[in-house]
Design an enzyme around this catalytic site. Structure first.
Site, PDB file in Angstrom:
ATOM      1  N   ASP A  18      34.404  78.240   7.750  1.00 45.42           N
ATOM      2  CA  ASP A  18      35.608  78.616   8.479  1.00 45.42           C
ATOM      3  C   ASP A  18      36.592  79.312   7.545  1.00 45.42           C
ATOM      4  O   ASP A  18      36.434  79.286   6.310  1.00 45.42           O
ATOM      5  CB  ASP A  18      36.267  77.388   9.127  1.00 45.42           C
ATOM      6  N   LYS A  19      37.578  79.920   8.166  1.00 41.13           N
ATOM      7  CA  LYS A  19      38.665  80.597   7.449  1.00 41.13           C
ATOM      8  C   LYS A  19      39.977  80.111   8.027  1.00 41.13           C
ATOM      9  O   LYS A  19      40.051  79.788   9.214  1.00 41.13           O
ATOM     10  CB  LYS A  19      38.548  82.110   7.665  1.00 41.13           C
ATOM     11  N   HIS A  20      40.998  80.039   7.194  1.00 32.50           N
ATOM     12  CA  HIS A  20      42.331  79.731   7.707  1.00 32.50           C
ATOM     13  C   HIS A  20      43.312  80.732   7.120  1.00 32.50           C
ATOM     14  O   HIS A  20      43.210  81.092   5.948  1.00 32.50           O
ATOM     15  CB  HIS A  20      42.750  78.305   7.311  1.00 32.50           C
ATOM     16  N   SER A  21      44.250  81.159   7.941  1.00 34.69           N
ATOM     17  CA  SER A  21      45.275  82.081   7.449  1.00 34.69           C
ATOM     18  C   SER A  21      46.633  81.390   7.513  1.00 34.69           C
ATOM     19  O   SER A  21      46.895  80.621   8.450  1.00 34.69           O
ATOM     20  CB  SER A  21      45.275  83.339   8.319  1.00 34.69           C
ATOM     21  N   THR A  77      46.254  82.446  16.878  1.00 34.40           N
ATOM     22  CA  THR A  77      44.942  82.831  17.406  1.00 34.40           C
ATOM     23  C   THR A  77      44.742  82.300  18.825  1.00 34.40           C
ATOM     24  O   THR A  77      44.214  82.992  19.699  1.00 34.40           O
ATOM     25  CB  THR A  77      43.840  82.290  16.463  1.00 34.40           C
ATOM     26  N   ARG A 103      58.414  67.113   9.911  1.00 37.13           N
ATOM     27  CA  ARG A 103      58.750  68.088   8.853  1.00 37.13           C
ATOM     28  C   ARG A 103      59.469  69.295   9.436  1.00 37.13           C
ATOM     29  O   ARG A 103      60.417  69.824   8.851  1.00 37.13           O
ATOM     30  CB  ARG A 103      57.472  68.556   8.148  1.00 37.13           C
ATOM     31  N   SER A 144      48.386  69.348   5.131  1.00 35.89           N
ATOM     32  CA  SER A 144      48.455  69.670   6.555  1.00 35.89           C
ATOM     33  C   SER A 144      47.356  70.666   6.939  1.00 35.89           C
ATOM     34  O   SER A 144      46.618  70.464   7.898  1.00 35.89           O
ATOM     35  CB  SER A 144      49.847  70.245   6.857  1.00 35.89           C
ATOM     36  N   LYS A 165      43.168  69.497   8.763  1.00 39.05           N
ATOM     37  CA  LYS A 165      42.616  70.001  10.025  1.00 39.05           C
ATOM     38  C   LYS A 165      41.312  70.754   9.791  1.00 39.05           C
ATOM     39  O   LYS A 165      40.381  70.659  10.583  1.00 39.05           O
ATOM     40  CB  LYS A 165      43.646  70.902  10.715  1.00 39.05           C
ATOM     41  N   LYS A 166      41.230  71.474   8.690  1.00 33.40           N
ATOM     42  CA  LYS A 166      40.007  72.255   8.434  1.00 33.40           C
ATOM     43  C   LYS A 166      38.870  71.346   7.966  1.00 33.40           C
ATOM     44  O   LYS A 166      37.732  71.491   8.404  1.00 33.40           O
ATOM     45  CB  LYS A 166      40.304  73.351   7.395  1.00 33.40           C
TER      46      LYS A 166
HETATM   47  N1  URA Z   1      50.586  75.382   8.829  1.00 32.18           N
HETATM   48  C1  URA Z   1      50.175  74.106   8.930  1.00 32.18           C
HETATM   49  O1  URA Z   1      49.240  73.787   9.657  1.00 32.18           O
HETATM   50  N2  URA Z   1      50.830  73.171   8.205  1.00 32.18           N
HETATM   51  C2  URA Z   1      51.851  73.457   7.382  1.00 32.18           C
HETATM   52  O2  URA Z   1      52.380  72.574   6.747  1.00 32.18           O
HETATM   53  C3  URA Z   1      52.279  74.809   7.290  1.00 32.18           C
HETATM   54  C4  URA Z   1      51.628  75.754   8.027  1.00 32.18           C
END
Ligand code: URA
Length: 437
Positions: A84-87, A124, A172, A187, A191-192
């Site tokens: 996977d990729k996260h931006s 997305t 937060r 964070s 999730k990833k």
């Molecule tokens: N995106 C996230 O999922 N968590 C953060 O803390 C900042 C950006």
């Protein structure tokens, strides 16, 4: 082991190193509501000022991962790596829409859990919601079957994926503790990592349209994520000083994706980002021996039509139309007013305030000011120019898509205020700034 929440907060406040047991206790308390919102806020602020050392960051992230389900793909007989990729988010950032089917076409599996737009950046998930019928919250069984049989599925966060992060992030967000490297790292990664990945590529954006405008901060986040991640991870720091691709706005970005995957129109900056991030993922997944080989495979996946075919299959498997690629107009809403934004003077685009361009899309109704806001999928900008392009009274900066003439006029003026034009050809920004692995 049992602790007092306030003792854990005090230890962090006083700069002590928290043990794994203390961190686990606190995160479990967030998940099962024995930690109050005030205590989450105090812990976040204490961490903001005192930071976490390397081991605390790892423990904190792992604890967040373990607060919910971790996907297990071992019984699915997948014959390729899970990637996977996260931006960190940008304006016009539609890369995931192309990347997931490309990786699937090259033999990887992409179970992508993605988010909604945040502030000025597009999400997305909102882009997929622009497609009539697409279900971004399918059953777990349908999600898994789509990943197995199509190769990729892009859906929204499920209730049991890193639930501690959901609560922690919400606090937060309202206590000025989002911009804190150990908290962002945990964070994003929680999730990833809960997707059960073999490899991850992070696209860390920097520049006027990024959350991390400052290069040094982007480097710090890149290093932190690579160091904390428990799977093979590379971070690529990329330029976000201009709109990515030709469009910004949900339905418009889906149009652009279709044109990109069917080779009708590929904006060069977007293409470079897609090639680079996909090649990194293919190397991580051992589907390519090197980045140049990865790039060749990506180009093949595009030119053979396989990536486009997989995108179409994913849309239809998740409830969308079977003929989106052939008849996008039938399924994507169009704005009532489409108007060119002409520059006040001719010349070369020198720079953009990309954050404010993202805010102009939000102002048109294409993003949310509050989590409960409804989105107008049809609005945004198309045929967007890039830094170095020549504009004049016949060559617009972009076309604005709005649902009233008044909104179109306001957005056009906002866009003009965001663009700097010069008579000299400007220095073009480097798209791929740095790779951290
Ligand atoms: N995106 C996230 O999922 N968590 C953060 O803390 C900042 C950006």
């Amino acid at each position: 082991m049992t602790f007092l929440n306030q003792e854990i907060i005090k230890n962090k406040r006083d700069g002590k190193v928290l043990s794994q047991a203390e961190i686990d206790f606190f995160i479990q308390g967030i998940t099962n509501n024995t930690v109050s919102e005030g205590q989450i806020a105090a812990f976040a602020m204490a961490t903001y000022f005192q930071d976490m050392n390397a081991q605390e960051r790892i423990d904190f992230t792992q604890s967040m991962v373990n607060s919910g389900d971790v996907m297990d793909w071992s019984d699915m007989d997948l014959d390729g790596p899970i990637l996977d990729k996260h931006s960190t988010g940008g304006v016009g950032d539609k890369i995931s829409l192309m990347l997931a089917p490309i990786i699937a076409a090259c033999g990887g599996y992409v179970p992508m859990i993605s988010g909604r737009g945040l502030g000025h950046t597009g999400g997305t998930l909102d882009k997929f919601d622009a497609i009539a019928g697409y279900d971004a919250t399918p059953s777990n069984a349908l999600f898994r079957q789509t990943v197995k049989h199509v190769g990729c599925a892009i859906i929204g966060q499920t209730a049991n994926l890193a639930p501690a992060d959901k609560r922690f992030y919400a606090t937060r967000d309202i206590t000025a503790t989002v911009d804190c490297i150990p908290l962002i790292t945990a964070s994003i990664l929680s999730k990833k990592l809960a997707e059960g990945l073999d490899g991850l590529v992070m696209d860390i954006k920097t520049g006027s349209g990024a959350f991390m405008k400052d290069r040094a901060q982007a480097q710090e986040l890149a290093r932190a994520i690579v160091d904390v991640s428990s799977v093979n991870t590379t971070a690529v720091i990329t330029d976000m000083s201009q709109v990515i691709g030709y469009t910004a706005g949900n339905a418009l970005e889906v149009y652009e994706t279709i044109e990109y995957l069917t080779l009708k129109k590929q904006e060069p900056v977007l293409h470079e980002l897609v090639l680079t991030l996909c090649a990194e993922m293919l190397v991580h997944g051992k589907l390519a021996d090197s980045l140049p080989q990865g790039i060749r495979l990506v180009n093949q996946a595009l030119s053979s039509g396989k990536a486009a075919e997989i995108f179409a299959k994913m849309i239809s498997a998740l409830g969308g139309p079977n003929d989106l690629m052939e008849k996008p107009d039938k399924f994507l809403t169009k704005a009532k007013v489409i108007m060119p934004v002409l520059p006040k003077q001719s010349g070369y685009i020198k720079q953009m305030d990309t954050r404010e361009i993202g805010m102009a899309v939000v102002e048109l109704g294409g993003g949310r000011r509050m989590a409960t806001d409804k989105i107008d999928y049809s609005v945004g900008f198309s045929q967007f120019c890039h830094i170095g392009d020549n504009v004049d009274k016949h060559k617009p900066i972009a076309y604005v898509h709005a649902n009233t003439q008044q909104q179109a006029d306001i957005a056009a003026q906002s866009l003009l205020d965001c663009i700097e034009i010069d008579s000299d050809t400007p220095h073009l920004p480097k798209v791929i700034i740095q790779r951290v692995s």
